[in-house]
Design a protein around this motif. Structure first.
Motif, mmCIF file in Angstrom:
data_model
loop_
_atom_site.group_PDB
_atom_site.id
_atom_site.type_symbol
_atom_site.label_atom_id
_atom_site.label_comp_id
_atom_site.label_asym_id
_atom_site.label_seq_id
_atom_site.Cartn_x
_atom_site.Cartn_y
_atom_site.Cartn_z
ATOM 1 N N PRO A 1 -3.185 2.438 -3.616
ATOM 2 C CA PRO A 1 -4.034 1.718 -2.672
ATOM 3 C C PRO A 1 -3.642 2.027 -1.231
ATOM 4 N N ALA A 2 -4.631 1.928 -0.348
ATOM 5 C CA ALA A 2 -4.417 2.251 1.057
ATOM 6 C C ALA A 2 -5.149 1.254 1.937
ATOM 7 N N ALA A 3 -4.651 1.105 3.161
ATOM 8 C CA ALA A 3 -5.314 0.260 4.159
ATOM 9 C C ALA A 3 -5.407 1.054 5.453
ATOM 10 N N ALA B 1 -12.852 1.283 -5.317
ATOM 11 C CA ALA B 1 -13.413 0.123 -4.617
ATOM 12 C C ALA B 1 -12.963 0.179 -3.164
ATOM 13 N N VAL B 2 -13.894 -0.086 -2.248
ATOM 14 C CA VAL B 2 -13.605 -0.067 -0.819
ATOM 15 C C VAL B 2 -14.088 -1.388 -0.229
ATOM 16 N N TYR B 3 -13.163 -2.096 0.420
ATOM 17 C CA TYR B 3 -13.472 -3.400 1.012
ATOM 18 C C TYR B 3 -13.125 -3.388 2.490
ATOM 19 N N ASN B 4 -13.818 -4.230 3.243
ATOM 20 C CA ASN B 4 -13.562 -4.414 4.670
ATOM 21 C C ASN B 4 -13.083 -5.848 4.880
ATOM 22 N N VAL C 1 -10.942 -10.638 20.067
ATOM 23 C CA VAL C 1 -10.819 -9.309 19.472
ATOM 24 C C VAL C 1 -10.997 -9.429 17.966
ATOM 25 N N LEU C 2 -11.817 -8.552 17.409
ATOM 26 C CA LEU C 2 -11.954 -8.447 15.962
ATOM 27 C C LEU C 2 -11.257 -7.168 15.523
ATOM 28 N N VAL C 3 -10.278 -7.328 14.648
ATOM 29 C CA VAL C 3 -9.546 -6.196 14.084
ATOM 30 C C VAL C 3 -9.909 -6.127 12.614
ATOM 31 N N SER C 4 -10.244 -4.948 12.159
ATOM 32 C CA SER C 4 -10.670 -4.773 10.773
ATOM 33 C C SER C 4 -9.786 -3.782 10.054
ATOM 34 N N MET C 5 -9.877 -3.835 8.750
ATOM 35 C CA MET C 5 -9.221 -2.824 7.946
ATOM 36 C C MET C 5 -10.070 -2.522 6.736
ATOM 37 N N ILE C 6 -9.999 -1.283 6.334
ATOM 38 C CA ILE C 6 -10.633 -0.828 5.113
ATOM 39 C C ILE C 6 -9.532 -0.785 4.063
ATOM 40 N N VAL C 7 -9.751 -1.438 2.944
ATOM 41 C CA VAL C 7 -8.806 -1.397 1.833
ATOM 42 C C VAL C 7 -9.438 -0.563 0.732
ATOM 43 N N VAL C 8 -8.736 0.482 0.316
ATOM 44 C CA VAL C 8 -9.241 1.390 -0.716
ATOM 45 C C VAL C 8 -8.317 1.300 -1.921
ATOM 46 N N THR C 9 -8.896 1.130 -3.080
ATOM 47 C CA THR C 9 -8.101 1.106 -4.305
ATOM 48 C C THR C 9 -8.868 1.840 -5.389
ATOM 49 N N ARG C 10 -8.177 2.201 -6.442
ATOM 50 C CA ARG C 10 -8.853 2.851 -7.571
ATOM 51 C C ARG C 10 -8.161 2.471 -8.860
ATOM 52 N N ALA C 11 -8.912 2.550 -9.920
ATOM 53 C CA ALA C 11 -8.369 2.262 -11.240
ATOM 54 C C ALA C 11 -7.604 3.493 -11.712
ATOM 55 N N PHE D 1 0.817 -1.198 0.000
ATOM 56 C CA PHE D 1 0.000 0.000 0.000
ATOM 57 C C PHE D 1 0.856 1.257 0.000
ATOM 58 N N ARG D 2 0.344 2.290 -0.632
ATOM 59 C CA ARG D 2 1.008 3.594 -0.572
ATOM 60 C C ARG D 2 0.788 4.228 0.792
ATOM 61 N N LYS D 3 -0.327 3.861 1.446
ATOM 62 C CA LYS D 3 -0.669 4.446 2.744
ATOM 63 C C LYS D 3 -1.254 3.366 3.636
ATOM 64 N N VAL D 4 -0.736 3.261 4.866
ATOM 65 C CA VAL D 4 -1.319 2.420 5.911
ATOM 66 C C VAL D 4 -1.524 3.330 7.107
#
Length: 147
Positions: A43-45, A135-138, A67-77, A21-24
């Motif tokens: 892309p970023a997380a 696109a944004v995924y969890n 514990v549930l740890v989540s992340m949002i993954v964002v990407t674009r064309a 990722f470019r950004k975490v």
């Protein structure tokens, strides 16, 4: 006892070391940005703590914490091509959302992040938003620790 901050920081470190990722960062950091800026460094997380539950273990008042740890993954064309948004390009130079999701799962599943926790287990992946260009995924992982 391992803190929730320790877990989320270790997840970010693991993702940064893979250079996917470019950004975490942390989810609040992403949410503070304008809509236009949210997709600039992609892309970023963005990692966040989702939930904890406690359950008794054995005798003597011992508990473990799930514990549930989540992340949002964002990407674009990089071009207006929805297929390239989801799938990697033919040359493999630009990674699509599906590739990034699979890589995150591969990096984190079964990993204790050098912490006193149970290995991370992927729980669910869900699409949060999608357009022609974004696109944004969890992705949610579960672990256990002693309390």
């Amino acid at each position: 006892m391992v803190s929730i901050s320790d877990i989320t920081a270790a997840v970010k470190t693991a993702l940064e070391s893979e250079q996917l990722f470019r950004k975490v960062g942390d989810l609040p950091e992403w949410l503070k940005q304008s809509l236009e800026d949210q997709v600039v460094a992609v892309p970023a997380a963005y990692v966040y703590f989702e939930e904890a539950s406690y359950e008794p273990v054995g005798v003597g008042g011992k508990f473990r914490r799930k514990v549930l740890v989540s992340m949002i993954v964002v990407t674009r064309a990089y071009s207006i091509d929805h297929a390239k948004l989801l799938h990697s390009d033919e040359e493999g130079t630009r990674k699509g959302a599906y590739y990034l999701i699979e890589e995150v799962v591969d990096v984190l599943k079964g990993n204790t992040l050098s912490l006193d926790i149970a290995p991370l287990v992927p729980v669910r992946i869900s699409a949060l938003a999608s357009s022609q260009s974004t696109a944004v995924y969890n992705i949610v992982f579960e672990t256990y620790s002693r309390v």
